[in-house]
Design an enzyme around this catalytic site. Sequence first.
Site, PDB file in Angstrom:
ATOM      1  N   ASP A 130      -6.972  13.248 -24.865  1.00 46.33           N
ATOM      2  CA  ASP A 130      -7.013  11.850 -24.436  1.00 46.33           C
ATOM      3  C   ASP A 130      -6.373  11.030 -25.552  1.00 46.33           C
ATOM      4  OD1 ASP A 130      -7.635   9.231 -23.912  1.00 46.33           O
ATOM      5  OD2 ASP A 130      -9.757   9.586 -23.515  1.00 46.33           O
ATOM      6  N   LYS A 186      -2.672   0.190 -24.623  1.00 48.96           N
ATOM      7  CA  LYS A 186      -3.091   0.079 -26.018  1.00 48.96           C
ATOM      8  C   LYS A 186      -1.833   0.105 -26.893  1.00 48.96           C
ATOM      9  CE  LYS A 186      -7.636   1.731 -24.719  1.00 48.96           C
ATOM     10  NZ  LYS A 186      -8.679   2.767 -24.824  1.00 48.96           N
ATOM     11  N   TYR A 235       0.839  -1.206   0.000  1.00 50.02           N
ATOM     12  CA  TYR A 235       0.000   0.000   0.000  1.00 50.02           C
ATOM     13  C   TYR A 235       0.867   1.246   0.000  1.00 50.02           C
ATOM     14  CZ  TYR A 235      -5.003  -0.225  -0.004  1.00 50.02           C
ATOM     15  OH  TYR A 235      -6.285  -0.321  -0.433  1.00 50.02           O
ATOM     16  N   THR A 265      -4.306   5.771 -21.646  1.00 49.06           N
ATOM     17  CA  THR A 265      -4.162   4.430 -21.098  1.00 49.06           C
ATOM     18  C   THR A 265      -2.724   4.013 -21.402  1.00 49.06           C
ATOM     19  OG1 THR A 265      -4.900   3.499 -23.190  1.00 49.06           O
ATOM     20  CG2 THR A 265      -6.565   3.728 -21.475  1.00 49.06           C
ATOM     21  N   ARG A 277      -2.273  -2.849 -18.124  1.00 43.91           N
ATOM     22  CA  ARG A 277      -3.522  -2.086 -18.066  1.00 43.91           C
ATOM     23  C   ARG A 277      -3.384  -1.003 -17.011  1.00 43.91           C
ATOM     24  NH1 ARG A 277      -6.614  -4.849 -21.197  1.00 43.91           N
ATOM     25  NH2 ARG A 277      -8.147  -3.212 -21.169  1.00 43.91           N
ATOM     26  N   GLU A 332      -0.606   4.853  -0.465  1.00 43.34           N
ATOM     27  CA  GLU A 332      -1.429   6.050  -0.696  1.00 43.34           C
ATOM     28  C   GLU A 332      -0.588   7.306  -0.561  1.00 43.34           C
ATOM     29  OE1 GLU A 332      -4.668   5.778   2.038  1.00 43.34           O
ATOM     30  OE2 GLU A 332      -5.899   4.603   0.666  1.00 43.34           O
TER      31      GLU A 332
END
Length: 412
Positions: free
Chosen positions: A197, A226, A51, A223, A232, A53
């Site tokens: 984008d 692609k 973790y 992203t 991903r 954060e």
Amino acid sequence: MNNLKTVDPEIADLVHQEIERQRDKIRLIPSENYVSSAVLEVSGSVLTNKYSEGYSKKRYYEGQQIIDQIELKAIRRAKALFGSESANVQPYSGSPANLAVYYAFARPGDPIMGLALDHGGHLTHGWGVSITGDFFTPVRYELHPETHLIDYDMVRDLALKHRPKVIMAGATAYPRIIDFEIFAQVAKEVEAIFCVDMAHIAGLVAGGAHPSPVPHADVVTTTTHKSLRGPRGGMILMKKKHRKAINKAVFPGLQGGPHNHTTAGIAVALKEASTDEFKAYAHKIVENAKHLAQCLNEKGFDLVSGGTDNHLILVDVTKRGTTGKPFAKALDKAGIVCNYNTVPFDPRPPFDPSGIRLGTPSLTSRGMGKPEMEKLADWMAIVSDNLENEDALAGIAGEVKELCNGFPAPGI
Ligand SMILES: *Cc1c(COP(=O)(O)O)cnc(C)c1O
């Protein structure tokens, strides 16, 4: 996958079947790719256990000695590869990256502007069924009815009329180069944030096969899975003056802990994308798309806007006597995987539209080239004449598999 086989043979078997599917079929979905073995390894590493954060030096948990270095490397590589002033590598994917941009610069009900979904835009550019069209007030520009290129006059008129907080450029189904300069001028005129984008074309931009939006845009979302050929995930590049607002919108605005195994995968993919080999790959994607487009044209397929400048081809298949859905289904049976898609001003319904959408990033990752594009167009023509002929489709599937054997996919 020996451990997986022992613990969960059912899932292991399904993964194995998916490996075979990805290995034996030609994958033409323009948003998909094959990541390298290096990216696969790091995506499946113990980094998933941590973790973290917050951001480097401002974390809410201890034990960040290693994670900080990984995230900073990913950020540095993103900035260097795309020439951006700042980068955030934490968005879980493309959709949350876009939502973070709206959250940073607009309040609920504010107008945001994007390309209509049925003209090639993404759900998150303000389409009604998306939170982006529900919580904000969408203003949608469209393509020109004759050229099927973005109607830049419409962009300007709508921007002047509605004064959107954010103007979004970018698409999921647009085969041509987008003029980022015009968008930037319009955004300046109406004092909007200009966001590009580049999810679909990030790999082309990285490899110099498509003009970069970075010099023109306030913010660029993408992203990473692609054409960029990473795991991903999502990423936001921005001018330094927007860094605070974007970082705050991603965390704590929208997300909790970043997916560190993905961040590391992004770092690896960015390293791979900065090589000469990747530059050649990006150019080859476009070359293959142009050649496939030309071959399809010669077979009597009708291409939206007449061809392509990028990795993607939109084909109106109605002139070949079929429609999008039955054709895409028959192609899948023949080992050629694509998706049915609306074409601009489509008279047919979205669940069986007039077109299919094709893209060359995956097959180019396998090293396919001009001769294979010719073969592919031949097969597609035969399939369109044999939609119900199961034997013919199975026969082509066999030939496709044989061809694929000669072009091993990365990571498999
Ligand atoms: C794929 C895509 C997205 C969304 O990405 P997800 O990772 O599926 O959330 C956003 N914008 C565009 C233009 C895309 O093509």
